[in-house]
Design a protein around this motif. Structure first.
Motif, short mmCIF file in Angstrom:
data_model
loop_
_atom_site.label_atom_id
_atom_site.label_comp_id
_atom_site.label_asym_id
_atom_site.label_seq_id
_atom_site.Cartn_x
_atom_site.Cartn_y
_atom_site.Cartn_z
N LEU A 1 0.81 -1.21 0.00
CA LEU A 1 0.00 0.00 0.00
C LEU A 1 0.85 1.27 0.00
O LEU A 1 0.58 2.21 -0.75
CB LEU A 1 -0.93 -0.01 1.21
CG LEU A 1 -2.08 1.00 1.21
CD1 LEU A 1 -2.85 0.97 -0.10
CD2 LEU A 1 -3.01 0.74 2.38
N LYS A 2 1.88 1.31 0.83
CA LYS A 2 2.71 2.50 0.90
C LYS A 2 3.40 2.77 -0.45
O LYS A 2 3.59 3.93 -0.83
CB LYS A 2 3.76 2.36 2.01
CG LYS A 2 4.62 3.60 2.23
CD LYS A 2 5.51 3.42 3.44
CE LYS A 2 6.37 4.67 3.66
NZ LYS A 2 7.45 4.78 2.68
N GLU A 3 3.78 1.72 -1.14
CA GLU A 3 4.40 1.90 -2.46
C GLU A 3 3.43 2.55 -3.45
O GLU A 3 3.83 3.33 -4.29
CB GLU A 3 4.85 0.54 -3.00
CG GLU A 3 6.04 -0.06 -2.25
CD GLU A 3 7.27 0.83 -2.33
OE1 GLU A 3 7.64 1.23 -3.44
OE2 GLU A 3 7.83 1.14 -1.27
N LYS A 4 2.15 2.23 -3.32
CA LYS A 4 1.15 2.83 -4.19
C LYS A 4 0.86 4.28 -3.81
O LYS A 4 0.38 5.07 -4.62
CB LYS A 4 -0.16 2.02 -4.12
CG LYS A 4 -0.06 0.61 -4.68
CD LYS A 4 -1.39 -0.13 -4.52
CE LYS A 4 -1.33 -1.53 -5.09
NZ LYS A 4 -1.21 -1.53 -6.56
N MET A 5 1.17 4.62 -2.54
CA MET A 5 0.84 5.96 -2.03
C MET A 5 1.97 6.97 -2.22
O MET A 5 1.91 8.08 -1.69
CB MET A 5 0.49 5.86 -0.54
CG MET A 5 -0.81 5.12 -0.26
SD MET A 5 -1.04 4.71 1.50
CE MET A 5 -1.20 6.36 2.20
N VAL A 6 2.99 6.60 -2.97
CA VAL A 6 4.09 7.53 -3.21
C VAL A 6 3.61 8.72 -4.05
O VAL A 6 2.98 8.54 -5.09
CB VAL A 6 5.26 6.82 -3.93
CG1 VAL A 6 6.32 7.83 -4.37
CG2 VAL A 6 5.87 5.76 -3.02
N VAL A 7 3.90 9.92 -3.57
CA VAL A 7 3.56 11.14 -4.30
C VAL A 7 4.87 11.85 -4.62
O VAL A 7 5.58 12.30 -3.72
CB VAL A 7 2.67 12.07 -3.46
CG1 VAL A 7 2.37 13.36 -4.23
CG2 VAL A 7 1.38 11.36 -3.07
N PRO A 8 5.25 11.94 -5.89
CA PRO A 8 6.52 12.58 -6.26
C PRO A 8 6.63 13.99 -5.68
O PRO A 8 5.70 14.78 -5.78
CB PRO A 8 6.46 12.60 -7.79
CG PRO A 8 5.56 11.46 -8.14
CD PRO A 8 4.52 11.42 -7.07
N GLY A 9 7.78 14.25 -5.06
CA GLY A 9 8.03 15.58 -4.51
C GLY A 9 7.50 15.81 -3.11
O GLY A 9 7.81 16.82 -2.49
N LEU A 10 6.68 14.89 -2.60
CA LEU A 10 6.13 15.05 -1.26
C LEU A 10 7.14 14.57 -0.22
O LEU A 10 7.67 13.46 -0.33
CB LEU A 10 4.83 14.26 -1.12
CG LEU A 10 4.04 14.43 0.19
CD1 LEU A 10 3.56 15.87 0.33
CD2 LEU A 10 2.86 13.46 0.23
N LYS A 11 7.39 15.40 0.77
CA LYS A 11 8.33 15.03 1.83
C LYS A 11 7.88 13.74 2.51
O LYS A 11 6.68 13.54 2.75
CB LYS A 11 8.41 16.17 2.86
CG LYS A 11 9.46 15.95 3.95
CD LYS A 11 9.33 16.95 5.08
CE LYS A 11 9.64 18.36 4.66
NZ LYS A 11 9.66 19.29 5.82
N PRO A 12 8.80 12.86 2.85
CA PRO A 12 8.43 11.58 3.48
C PRO A 12 7.65 11.78 4.77
O PRO A 12 7.88 12.72 5.53
CB PRO A 12 9.79 10.92 3.75
CG PRO A 12 10.72 11.53 2.76
CD PRO A 12 10.25 12.95 2.60
N TRP A 13 6.71 10.86 5.02
CA TRP A 13 5.94 10.89 6.26
C TRP A 13 6.21 9.64 7.11
O TRP A 13 5.63 9.48 8.19
CB TRP A 13 4.45 11.03 5.98
CG TRP A 13 3.95 10.28 4.78
CD1 TRP A 13 3.78 10.79 3.52
CD2 TRP A 13 3.55 8.90 4.71
NE1 TRP A 13 3.30 9.81 2.67
CE2 TRP A 13 3.16 8.64 3.37
CE3 TRP A 13 3.50 7.86 5.63
CZ2 TRP A 13 2.71 7.39 2.95
CZ3 TRP A 13 3.06 6.62 5.22
CH2 TRP A 13 2.67 6.39 3.90
N SER A 14 7.08 8.76 6.62
CA SER A 14 7.43 7.56 7.40
C SER A 14 8.83 7.10 7.02
O SER A 14 9.43 7.61 6.06
CB SER A 14 6.43 6.43 7.13
OG SER A 14 6.64 5.89 5.84
N ALA A 15 9.33 6.14 7.76
CA ALA A 15 10.63 5.56 7.44
C ALA A 15 10.55 4.76 6.14
O ALA A 15 9.49 4.25 5.77
CB ALA A 15 11.08 4.65 8.58
#
Length: 430
Positions: free
Chosen positions: A107-121
């Protein structure tokens, strides 16, 4: 690759093999044949408990190659407990490890938003009963002292991170909807993974939280008088169960993937020095074993109720809700999404007001466990029999035993329980 023997063979046998270490290194793009694993070490992530349902380790690998003389790779390992059968059984019964692995790997891989600062490790890989993440400690992130409630700067950073996390859900659904030519909802595709965990009416853990809190109220609350006690007892269960309904998938408000466990240990901050003081300049959230799809305001309320002094929380609530909403709006605008098409500010504030009870009940479930000093936490929850008794047999006895001898614990935990009493059992007193 070549590698040397590990310095901790006992751990090696329990969780990870030398082949696993090679796989981990390869996941970090060190896959050439000329890369050598010079040596690696594995040690406890802390002498104290970092969480209640897993074992935590740090792996350090030193690699070299023809192009690099030496490089240190640092990893954080979260594993199903091998030393506490009660913990391991609870994790397996609630499917927590598989759920969190699914979240990170799929799920997290699908939620990647280019340019968005990370919200988790960053997730590195999963092993049979362990998952490997980047080591946030090596990147100078740390949790706050759990006995010091968040101030304004920490709360703002945490809300910004939460907005990034929630925005990632919204962006993914928006993107998939355009591709499919129809509304796409994450819950519909991943409902089998996004269950409620322990937050179910018939779950023993939740029942113990509910009855344990009532036992403490009856023994220590100033409202446990002849005048009020019958009303408190008659309304208590319905109030707690109604909070669970607030975590259902909503047909009225925007749903996102919510964290639902946003207490101190699961929020880590990075700091910058300004003059002689340190200020939080970044934040990430960890531990996604409780994720579920529900109204986004639910997570906001859990964060505020679990980490803020109640008086400060109420005084600052409008500012914090406004900050979260504006941050979410800005992020979505960078992705060409108009927030009013997702949730208007009025709808968000209405939802937040409804979700107060959810935030309060989650806090009431968690604070009896985390408002304890590290030594007592380690002593109590690393013993399998005690862990099982507290979590599934008589949590009330545990809470009351500490309240009897620890004034600070009694005050901090009881103020949350009493808030339930005042606002929901006896609203005429509010």
């Amino acid at each position: 690759m070549e590698d040397s023997k590990n310095s901790n063979p006992r751990f090696l046998n329990h969780y990870i093999t030398e082949e696993d270490v090679k796989i981990i290194v390869k996941k970090c793009d060190y896959s050439n044949d000329d890369v050598t694993i010079k040596y690696y070490t594995i040690e406890n992530a802390s002498s104290k408990m970092l969480g209640f349902l897993a074992d935590y380790w740090r792996l350090k690998v030193i690699v070299s190659s023809d192009t690099i003389e030496e490089n240190v790779l640092c990893f954080f390992i979260k594993a199903v407990s091998k030393t506490n059968a009660a913990k391991a059984n609870m994790v397996k019964e609630l499917n927590l490890f598989k759920k969190e692995t699914f979240f990170y790997s799929i799920l997290k891989e699908k939620m990647v938003v280019p340019g968005l600062k990370p919200w988790s490790a960053k997730f590195v890989t999963s092993l049979e009963e362990a998952m490997v993440l980047e080591d946030l400690d090596a990147l100078h992130y740390k949790s706050c002292n759990k006995f010091l409630r968040f101030d304004t700067p920490h709360t703002l950073r945490a809300l910004e991170t939460l907005a990034r996390f929630h925005a990632a859900s919204i962006v993914l659904e928006n993107k998939k909807s355009k591709v499919l030519g129809r509304p796409y909802i994450l819950q519909n595709e991943f409902d089998q993974f996004l269950d409620k965990g322990g937050y179910k009416e018939n779950d023993i853990w939740f029942q113990q939280c509910m009855t344990g809190a009532l036992d403490a109220v009856k023994s220590f609350s100033k409202y446990a008088t002849e005048k009020y006690i019958e009303k408190i007892e008659n309304t208590w269960s319905n109030i707690w169960i109604s909070a669970l309904s607030l975590s259902n998938f909503s047909t009225k408000y925007k749903n996102v993937i919510c964290h639902r466990d946003l207490w101190n240990n699961n929020i880590m901050f990075h700091y910058k020095k300004i003059g002689d003081s340190l200020f939080p300049d970044d934040c990430v959230i960890v531990d996604f074993q409780a994720v579920c799809c529900q109204p986004l305001a639910g997570d906001v309320m859990v964060l505020l109720y679990c980490n803020l002094d109640p008086t400060f929380r109420e005084e600052s609530m409008p500012m914090f809700l406004n900050h979260y909403y504006k941050e979410l709006k800005i992020i979505l605008e960078t992705c060409n999404i108009f927030i009013d098409n997702i949730i208007t500010e009025r709808q968000f504030l209405e939802s937040a007001e409804e979700q107060r009870l959810w935030g309060l009940i989650v806090c009431a479930c968690l604070i009896p466990q985390f408002w304890i000093d590290d030594d007592l936490t380690t002593e109590t929850f690393t013993d399998a029999d005690q862990f099982k008794d507290i979590m599934s047999k008589d949590k009330g006895a545990f809470i009351k035993s500490i309240m009897e001898v620890n004034t600070d614990y009694r005050e901090k935990v009881l103020e949350i329980f009493d808030e339930i009493v005042i606002k929901y059992c006896l609203p005429q007193l509010d």
